[in-house]
Design an enzyme around this catalytic site. Sequence first.
Site, PDB file in Angstrom:
ATOM      1  N   GLY A 158      19.764   0.077  33.670  1.00 25.77           N
ATOM      2  CA  GLY A 158      20.954   0.929  33.709  1.00 25.77           C
ATOM      3  C   GLY A 158      21.765   0.775  32.421  1.00 25.77           C
ATOM      4  O   GLY A 158      21.200   0.622  31.338  1.00 25.77           O
ATOM      5  N   GLY A 159      23.089   0.790  32.563  1.00 22.01           N
ATOM      6  CA  GLY A 159      23.970   0.699  31.389  1.00 22.01           C
ATOM      7  C   GLY A 159      23.762  -0.579  30.602  1.00 22.01           C
ATOM      8  O   GLY A 159      23.879  -0.597  29.368  1.00 22.01           O
ATOM      9  N   GLU A 163       1.110   0.763  10.204  1.00 22.21           N
ATOM     10  CA  GLU A 163      -0.353   0.533  10.107  1.00 22.21           C
ATOM     11  C   GLU A 163      -1.130   1.718  10.674  1.00 22.21           C
ATOM     12  O   GLU A 163      -2.120   1.560  11.386  1.00 22.21           O
ATOM     13  CB  GLU A 163      -0.746  -0.803  10.752  1.00 22.21           C
ATOM     14  N   LEU A 184       0.838  -1.200   0.000  1.00 19.00           N
ATOM     15  CA  LEU A 184       0.000   0.000   0.000  1.00 19.00           C
ATOM     16  C   LEU A 184       0.877   1.256   0.000  1.00 19.00           C
ATOM     17  O   LEU A 184       0.768   2.107  -0.888  1.00 19.00           O
ATOM     18  CB  LEU A 184      -0.918  -0.021   1.240  1.00 19.00           C
ATOM     19  N   ILE A 194      15.619   0.777  34.057  1.00 24.75           N
ATOM     20  CA  ILE A 194      15.812  -0.153  35.189  1.00 24.75           C
ATOM     21  C   ILE A 194      17.076  -0.995  34.979  1.00 24.75           C
ATOM     22  O   ILE A 194      17.756  -1.353  35.926  1.00 24.75           O
ATOM     23  CB  ILE A 194      14.547  -1.040  35.362  1.00 24.75           C
TER      24      ILE A 194
HETATM   25  C1  FAD Z   1       9.301  -1.461   9.227  1.00 23.61           C
HETATM   26  C2  FAD Z   1       8.083  -1.002   8.472  1.00 23.61           C
HETATM   27  C3  FAD Z   1       7.225  -1.929   7.924  1.00 23.61           C
HETATM   28  C4  FAD Z   1       6.110  -1.516   7.175  1.00 23.61           C
HETATM   29  N1  FAD Z   1       5.324  -2.447   6.545  1.00 23.61           N
HETATM   30  C5  FAD Z   1       4.384  -2.032   5.636  1.00 23.61           C
HETATM   31  C6  FAD Z   1       3.684  -2.977   4.812  1.00 23.61           C
HETATM   32  O1  FAD Z   1       3.852  -4.197   4.934  1.00 23.61           O
HETATM   33  N2  FAD Z   1       2.812  -2.497   3.907  1.00 23.61           N
HETATM   34  C7  FAD Z   1       2.571  -1.176   3.732  1.00 23.61           C
HETATM   35  O2  FAD Z   1       1.783  -0.805   2.857  1.00 23.61           O
HETATM   36  N3  FAD Z   1       3.206  -0.248   4.509  1.00 23.61           N
HETATM   37  C8  FAD Z   1       4.122  -0.644   5.443  1.00 23.61           C
HETATM   38  N4  FAD Z   1       4.803   0.288   6.199  1.00 23.61           N
HETATM   39  C9  FAD Z   1       4.517   1.710   6.009  1.00 23.61           C
HETATM   40  C10 FAD Z   1       3.833   2.388   7.185  1.00 23.61           C
HETATM   41  O3  FAD Z   1       2.507   1.946   7.302  1.00 23.61           O
HETATM   42  C11 FAD Z   1       3.951   3.903   6.961  1.00 23.61           C
HETATM   43  O4  FAD Z   1       5.307   4.245   7.202  1.00 23.61           O
HETATM   44  C12 FAD Z   1       3.039   4.700   7.854  1.00 23.61           C
HETATM   45  O5  FAD Z   1       1.692   4.499   7.505  1.00 23.61           O
HETATM   46  C13 FAD Z   1       3.334   6.209   7.793  1.00 23.61           C
HETATM   47  O6  FAD Z   1       3.440   6.656   6.484  1.00 23.61           O
HETATM   48  P1  FAD Z   1       4.712   7.532   6.034  1.00 23.61           P
HETATM   49  O7  FAD Z   1       5.923   6.810   6.480  1.00 23.61           O
HETATM   50  O8  FAD Z   1       4.576   7.839   4.601  1.00 23.61           O
HETATM   51  O9  FAD Z   1       4.594   8.850   6.883  1.00 23.61           O
HETATM   52  P2  FAD Z   1       3.789  10.173   6.469  1.00 23.61           P
HETATM   53  O10 FAD Z   1       2.417   9.838   6.068  1.00 23.61           O
HETATM   54  O11 FAD Z   1       4.629  10.935   5.498  1.00 23.61           O
HETATM   55  O12 FAD Z   1       3.741  10.947   7.840  1.00 23.61           O
HETATM   56  C14 FAD Z   1       4.828  11.718   8.349  1.00 23.61           C
HETATM   57  C15 FAD Z   1       4.346  12.375   9.640  1.00 23.61           C
HETATM   58  O13 FAD Z   1       3.289  13.295   9.343  1.00 23.61           O
HETATM   59  C16 FAD Z   1       2.155  12.970  10.123  1.00 23.61           C
HETATM   60  N5  FAD Z   1       0.942  13.293   9.373  1.00 23.61           N
HETATM   61  C17 FAD Z   1       0.603  12.907   8.112  1.00 23.61           C
HETATM   62  N6  FAD Z   1      -0.601  13.395   7.796  1.00 23.61           N
HETATM   63  C18 FAD Z   1      -1.027  14.121   8.853  1.00 23.61           C
HETATM   64  C19 FAD Z   1      -2.210  14.876   9.134  1.00 23.61           C
HETATM   65  N7  FAD Z   1      -3.195  14.979   8.242  1.00 23.61           N
HETATM   66  N8  FAD Z   1      -2.314  15.474  10.337  1.00 23.61           N
HETATM   67  C20 FAD Z   1      -1.323  15.356  11.246  1.00 23.61           C
HETATM   68  N9  FAD Z   1      -0.181  14.662  11.051  1.00 23.61           N
HETATM   69  C21 FAD Z   1      -0.049  14.050   9.862  1.00 23.61           C
HETATM   70  C22 FAD Z   1       2.277  11.483  10.398  1.00 23.61           C
HETATM   71  O14 FAD Z   1       1.495  11.102  11.514  1.00 23.61           O
HETATM   72  C23 FAD Z   1       3.787  11.373  10.645  1.00 23.61           C
HETATM   73  O15 FAD Z   1       4.077  11.787  11.954  1.00 23.61           O
HETATM   74  C24 FAD Z   1       5.857  -0.126   7.008  1.00 23.61           C
HETATM   75  C25 FAD Z   1       6.721   0.818   7.590  1.00 23.61           C
HETATM   76  C26 FAD Z   1       7.830   0.399   8.298  1.00 23.61           C
HETATM   77  C27 FAD Z   1       8.765   1.444   8.861  1.00 23.61           C
END
Ligand code: FAD
Length: 382
Positions: free
Chosen positions: A342-343, A366, A125, A340
Site C-alpha cells: 500500500g502507501g 547488458e 562498451l 501489497i
Molecule cells: C545503471 C547502468 C549501468 C550500466 N553499466 C554499463 C557498463 O558497465 N558497461 C557498459 O558498456 N554499458 C553499461 N550500461 C549501458 C547499457 O548496457 C545500455 O544502456 C543498454 O545496452 C541500452 O543501450 P542504450 O541505452 O544506448 O539504448 P538504445 O540502444 O539507444 O535503445 C533505446 C531503445 O531502442 C530499442 N532498440 C534499439 N535497437 C533496436 C532494434 N533494432 N529493434 C528494436 N528495438 C531497438 C532498445 O531496446 C531500447 O528500448 C549501463 C546502463 C545503465 C543505465
Amino acid sequence: MDFRLSEEQEALRESVRDFAREVVAPAIAEHYEQHTFPYEIIRQMGKMGLFGLPFPEEHGGMGGDYFALCLALEELARVDSSVAITLEAAVSLGAMPIHRFGTAEQKAQWLPKLLSGEALAGFGLTEPGTGSDAGGTQTRAVLDGDEWVINGSKAFITNSGTDITALVTVTAVTGTNPDGSKELSTIIVPSGTPGFTVAPGYSKVGWTASDTHELTFDDCRVPAANLLGARGRGFAQFLRILDEGRIAIAALAVGLAQGCVDESIKYAKEREAFGRPIGAYQAIQFKIADMEMKAHTARLAYYDAAARMLAGEPFKRQAAIAKLHASTIAVDNAREATQIHGGYGFMNEYPVARFWRDAKILEIGEGTSEVQRMIIARDLGM
Ligand SMILES: Cc1cc2nc3c(=O)[nH]c(=O)nc-3n(C[C@H](O)[C@H](O)[C@H](O)COP(=O)(O)OP(=O)(O)OC[C@H]3O[C@@H](n4cnc5c(N)ncnc54)[C@H](O)[C@@H]3O)c2cc1C
C-alpha cells in the site's frame, strides 16, 4: 536431471544469505538514500572471496564456477541490488575479460587485486550515441609507436569511478576490416592515465549505491601492450562477455523477485485491514503465489543456461531467455510487492520501494529486452 544444489553450493548460498541479512540489510538504506558507494560492505565481500568465485586459485580465485557467482548474486539481490550489481559488474564485466583474453603478464598484474576485491575494473562498451548497436562504436584508438592513442567517450560505465577502481577495458575502433567493417579491439586503460577523465556520477532512479560514470578519452596514451587479446577481436570478446553476463543478470533479477516475495509475506502477516491480516485475503495470497511462481520459473531458466555454459554447450539462446524472463518478472514482482505494501510501499524506508526502483534497469542493462528477443529470434533461424 537434478536441480538440487550440492552441499558446497548450499553452504555458499547460506553464507551469502546470512551476510546479506546481517551486514548489507542494516547498512544499505543509508547508502541508497545518500547515493554513496558502500566501501565497507564491498571490503567484507572481498574478504569472503566473492570477487574471486569463478576464477582459478592460481591468481587468487576461489576455484569455483560461474554458477557459484550466480548463487551469490541471487542472495545479495534478495536484499539489495546496488551491492549485487557491483559484484556482477566487477566479476563478469571487469575481471572476466582479463581472465578470458589477457596475456600472462596482464593476468599477473591485474587479477590478484581484482579477485580479492581490493580493486575494481569497469567494462567500457556503451557510448553516449550507441548502446544496443555496440558495433556502432565511435571511440578510436590509433597505434603511435609503442602506444595506443585513444579518443572518444563511454556512457553508463559501472564501477569506473570508485576510489578503488584500477582500470577500465575500452572497446575502440582500431582500423578497418577487409570487408570494410570496423575493426574493434579492447584496450586496458588504468585509472589515472592522463587524458582519461571520469565525469561525476549520474543521478539515477535506482542502483543509487552503485557507481556509474561517463568517461572521456582525450589523446589518452597507454602502452601497446595494453591491448587485450588479439587486435580486431573486440566484437567477439564483448559478445562472449555479454552472453555470460546475461546469466548473471538473470540471477540478480531472480534475487530481486524473491526478495519481493520475502518482504510481501512478512508485511501481509503484519498489516491488518478490515479486522484481519491482509495475508488472510485470497487476493493477496494469489498475488504472492504468482510472485513465487515467477521467481521459481525464472530461477530454473538461469540454472539451465548456466548448466549449458558450464558443460561447454551453446547457451546463447538460453541465456537470453533467462535474462528476458527474469528481468520481466522482477519488474512484475516489484510492482506487486509495492501494491501489497500500500502507501508504505511508496516510502523509501521499505525495501520494496528500493526493489521497485531497482527492477526497471534489469530490462535495459547488458542488452535490452528487445535485444534479448532479437538474439532468441536469430538463434531460431529468423
Ligand atoms: C545503471 C547502468 C549501468 C550500466 N553499466 C554499463 C557498463 O558497465 N558497461 C557498459 O558498456 N554499458 C553499461 N550500461 C549501458 C547499457 O548496457 C545500455 O544502456 C543498454 O545496452 C541500452 O543501450 P542504450 O541505452 O544506448 O539504448 P538504445 O540502444 O539507444 O535503445 C533505446 C531503445 O531502442 C530499442 N532498440 C534499439 N535497437 C533496436 C532494434 N533494432 N529493434 C528494436 N528495438 C531497438 C532498445 O531496446 C531500447 O528500448 C549501463 C546502463 C545503465 C543505465
